[in-house]
Design a protein around this motif. Sequence first.
Motif, PDB file in Angstrom:
ATOM      1  N   LEU A  57       0.829  -1.208   0.000  1.00 28.19           N
ATOM      2  CA  LEU A  57       0.000   0.000   0.000  1.00 28.19           C
ATOM      3  C   LEU A  57       0.862   1.257   0.000  1.00 28.19           C
ATOM      4  CD1 LEU A  57      -2.884  -0.933   2.470  1.00 28.19           C
ATOM      5  CD2 LEU A  57      -2.728  -1.270   0.016  1.00 28.19           C
ATOM      6  N   LEU A 100     -12.149  -3.854  -3.531  1.00 29.43           N
ATOM      7  CA  LEU A 100     -12.322  -2.415  -3.320  1.00 29.43           C
ATOM      8  C   LEU A 100     -12.327  -1.653  -4.643  1.00 29.43           C
ATOM      9  CD1 LEU A 100     -10.067  -1.755  -0.197  1.00 29.43           C
ATOM     10  CD2 LEU A 100     -12.525  -1.983  -0.265  1.00 29.43           C
ATOM     11  N   ARG A 139      -6.743   5.289  -8.122  1.00 28.89           N
ATOM     12  CA  ARG A 139      -7.655   4.793  -7.091  1.00 28.89           C
ATOM     13  C   ARG A 139      -6.965   4.524  -5.766  1.00 28.89           C
ATOM     14  NH1 ARG A 139     -11.546   0.832 -10.704  1.00 28.89           N
ATOM     15  NH2 ARG A 139     -12.323   2.525 -12.001  1.00 28.89           N
ATOM     16  N   LEU A 140      -5.664   4.398  -5.796  1.00 33.47           N
ATOM     17  CA  LEU A 140      -4.946   4.122  -4.558  1.00 33.47           C
ATOM     18  C   LEU A 140      -3.754   5.062  -4.450  1.00 33.47           C
ATOM     19  CD1 LEU A 140      -5.499   2.155  -2.294  1.00 33.47           C
ATOM     20  CD2 LEU A 140      -3.939   0.537  -3.320  1.00 33.47           C
ATOM     21  N   GLU A 141      -3.983   6.309  -4.856  1.00 32.04           N
ATOM     22  CA  GLU A 141      -2.867   7.245  -4.797  1.00 32.04           C
ATOM     23  C   GLU A 141      -3.073   8.202  -3.634  1.00 32.04           C
ATOM     24  OE1 GLU A 141      -2.340  10.177  -7.790  1.00 32.04           O
ATOM     25  OE2 GLU A 141      -4.391  10.875  -7.689  1.00 32.04           O
ATOM     26  N   ASP A 142      -1.992   8.802  -3.227  1.00 29.69           N
ATOM     27  CA  ASP A 142      -2.060   9.830  -2.212  1.00 29.69           C
ATOM     28  C   ASP A 142      -1.733  11.136  -2.919  1.00 29.69           C
ATOM     29  OD1 ASP A 142      -1.735  11.580  -0.088  1.00 29.69           O
ATOM     30  OD2 ASP A 142      -1.065   9.970   1.234  1.00 29.69           O
ATOM     31  N   ARG A 144      -1.090  13.940  -1.991  1.00 28.87           N
ATOM     32  CA  ARG A 144       0.017  14.721  -1.432  1.00 28.87           C
ATOM     33  C   ARG A 144       1.363  14.265  -1.964  1.00 28.87           C
ATOM     34  NH1 ARG A 144      -1.311  13.359   4.565  1.00 28.87           N
ATOM     35  NH2 ARG A 144      -1.585  11.380   3.496  1.00 28.87           N
TER      36      ARG A 144
ATOM     37  N   LEU B 205     -16.318   4.381   2.685  1.00 30.67           N
ATOM     38  CA  LEU B 205     -15.112   4.631   3.490  1.00 30.67           C
ATOM     39  C   LEU B 205     -14.840   6.110   3.693  1.00 30.67           C
ATOM     40  CD1 LEU B 205     -12.705   1.814   2.215  1.00 30.67           C
ATOM     41  CD2 LEU B 205     -14.416   1.752   4.039  1.00 30.67           C
ATOM     42  N   ILE B 235      -0.085   8.139  10.737  1.00 29.68           N
ATOM     43  CA  ILE B 235      -1.537   7.959  10.666  1.00 29.68           C
ATOM     44  C   ILE B 235      -2.151   7.710  12.039  1.00 29.68           C
ATOM     45  CG2 ILE B 235      -1.811   7.150   8.276  1.00 29.68           C
ATOM     46  CD1 ILE B 235      -1.587   4.268   9.517  1.00 29.68           C
ATOM     47  N   ALA B 241      -6.369  11.727   6.075  1.00 32.62           N
ATOM     48  CA  ALA B 241      -6.155  12.970   5.342  1.00 32.62           C
ATOM     49  C   ALA B 241      -6.756  12.889   3.940  1.00 32.62           C
ATOM     50  CB  ALA B 241      -4.664  13.274   5.250  1.00 32.62           C
ATOM     51  N   ASP B 242      -6.776  11.712   3.373  1.00 35.08           N
ATOM     52  CA  ASP B 242      -7.297  11.586   2.019  1.00 35.08           C
ATOM     53  C   ASP B 242      -7.773  10.161   1.770  1.00 35.08           C
ATOM     54  OD1 ASP B 242      -5.034  10.106   1.792  1.00 35.08           O
ATOM     55  OD2 ASP B 242      -3.975  11.478   0.465  1.00 35.08           O
ATOM     56  N   PHE B 244      -6.534   7.777   0.215  1.00 29.32           N
ATOM     57  CA  PHE B 244      -5.537   6.721   0.406  1.00 29.32           C
ATOM     58  C   PHE B 244      -5.497   6.269   1.861  1.00 29.32           C
ATOM     59  CE2 PHE B 244      -1.519   5.133   1.810  1.00 29.32           C
ATOM     60  CZ  PHE B 244      -1.331   4.079   0.934  1.00 29.32           C
ATOM     61  N   GLU B 245      -5.456   7.223   2.759  1.00 22.59           N
ATOM     62  CA  GLU B 245      -5.381   6.853   4.176  1.00 22.59           C
ATOM     63  C   GLU B 245      -6.639   6.125   4.643  1.00 22.59           C
ATOM     64  OE1 GLU B 245      -4.122  10.108   6.653  1.00 22.59           O
ATOM     65  OE2 GLU B 245      -2.049   9.924   5.963  1.00 22.59           O
ATOM     66  N   ASN B 247      -8.503   4.171   2.701  1.00 15.26           N
ATOM     67  CA  ASN B 247      -8.377   2.805   2.194  1.00 15.26           C
ATOM     68  C   ASN B 247      -7.375   2.013   3.010  1.00 15.26           C
ATOM     69  OD1 ASN B 247     -10.211   2.920   0.111  1.00 15.26           O
ATOM     70  ND2 ASN B 247      -8.737   3.774  -1.326  1.00 15.26           N
ATOM     71  N   MET B 248      -6.251   2.636   3.306  1.00 14.16           N
ATOM     72  CA  MET B 248      -5.197   1.923   4.009  1.00 14.16           C
ATOM     73  C   MET B 248      -5.683   1.447   5.375  1.00 14.16           C
ATOM     74  SD  MET B 248      -1.310   2.906   4.904  1.00 14.16           S
ATOM     75  CE  MET B 248      -1.623   4.359   5.855  1.00 14.16           C
TER      76      MET B 248
END
Lengths: 148, 326
Positions: A57, A100, A139-142, A144, B205, B235, B241-242, B244-245, B247-248
């Motif tokens: 991840l 997901l 879809r799984l990016e941040d 920032r 989510l 975290i 924050a977004d 991604f977090e 989902n994680m």
Amino acid sequence: MQVNENTNFEPVIVAFCCNWCSYAGADLSGTNRLNYPTNVKIIRVPCSCRVNPMFILRAFQKGADGVILCGCHPGDCHYTSGNYFTRRRITLLYSMLDFLGIERDRTRLEWVSAAEGAKFAATMQEFTDAVRKLGPNRRLEDLRCRKQ
Amino acid sequence: MQEAMINKAKQLLADGTVNRVIGWKRGEFVYDITPAVFETAEEIDADFVCDDFTAANVSKYLVKESRKEGKILAFLKPCDTYSFNQLVKEHRIVRENVYVVGIPGGPKLDAEKIKAKGITGILGVKNENGTLKIDTLYGEETMPYYEAILGKCETCKSRKHVVYDELLGEEGEVISAEDSGRFDMVEKLENMTAQERYDFWREQLSKCIRCNACRNVCPACTCENCVFDNPASGISNKAAADSFEENMFHIIRAFHVAGRCTDCGECSRVCPQNIPLHLLNRKFIKDINAFYGEYQAGEDTTSRAPLNNYDKDDCEPSIVHERGVE
Ligand code: SF4
Ligand code: SF4
Ligand code: SF4
Ligand code: FES
């Protein structure tokens, strides 16, 4: 790297390679002067079993468009059974990512031995092409971490 | 049942079998019921409750309680016994220090579902032939009983106690996946396209406020140091924050309990945002059943958990790419 959405998008590929087989396989493909895409960034791990889901991840978070995990062939793990556990974990993780709605072609697992330099290069080429086709990981990016 | 439980508790306290009882007491409202430890018959008479809203699973509390001086009495519903067994198996609960009395399960009721009908000021409830009579500050209200049933009870997996020292009431049966329908929604999602699944989960989510209630209540989440509390992780102690977090957090939380989650349903029950977390857990359970053979966590204390085990002929991860809808 300038990422240009549609025209010449070059994916970032993270490859986790176990020290004993796959990393040596990558090395061999190098000494044999086989080309594999420069998109691939190798991260060496002691055993494929060292990779926990968070690693994968985090790779996506930090900008990977595809993540591939390589280890010794089942039965050949240098810690005897590490890769059998890897296989279960990663199957479940990839299945969950798919559940997901994360594109399933962004993840892969491949067994590559120290003698399979050619397989390593071919796998990387093939995987990079598949991810290139998918386009950037959205879809799984941040956000920032996205490069401007 | 409450009467019988109170008598049992007082009897076991009096004859010295136990020196504490873990049960439940009321909070501010009748439906606001929380686990509590009682030490005397007087305390029990004053506060002990077990009614239609008593859904909380006390197994996790026994991790700490069973390490204290003396034996504690715990009343466990069928679903709670699976959590209890799982914790015994993981050496988290000291079995000798707990006296388990099995009590009948639900269905329990969900106050939120009653409130969703616009019914407020709830003072008490009674089921009369499928109609729920609700006594409120503003007079009596009614609604169909089945519409008020707690989500986790709607898809109950077992009415059988897998562990107990003594049983109050009748023993029940394990309920098959077909009869409980607990994988139906997972299957429905699997049959959607990746885009639809993505949209579904984004909507769900993104509601998460990272209150950590799902983790805190989970009987499988008993780590002394949780990854989500690691200050170096970036975290801990904060909202996501977004996307991604978000989902994680959810992928990792569900993954950590994969193979150990008994499907007790507590995580979904406590989520203040009504996120269907059970769907993530059940996805793992369903996959484990399909790939590695039927397995029910907590059913016994001896078998190896699927993720602590392997078979030389296990399927390859590429199976994910080969089946289902893209
Ligand atoms: S993940 Fe949810 S259903 Fe599973 S054991 Fe934890 S609280 Fe219960
Ligand atoms: S989320 Fe993971 S690390 Fe945290 S308590 Fe649960 S199992 Fe342990
Ligand atoms: S209980 Fe619900 S809102 Fe709280 S952290 Fe868990 S999923 Fe998020
Ligand atoms: S050492 Fe290569 S997979 Fe374990």
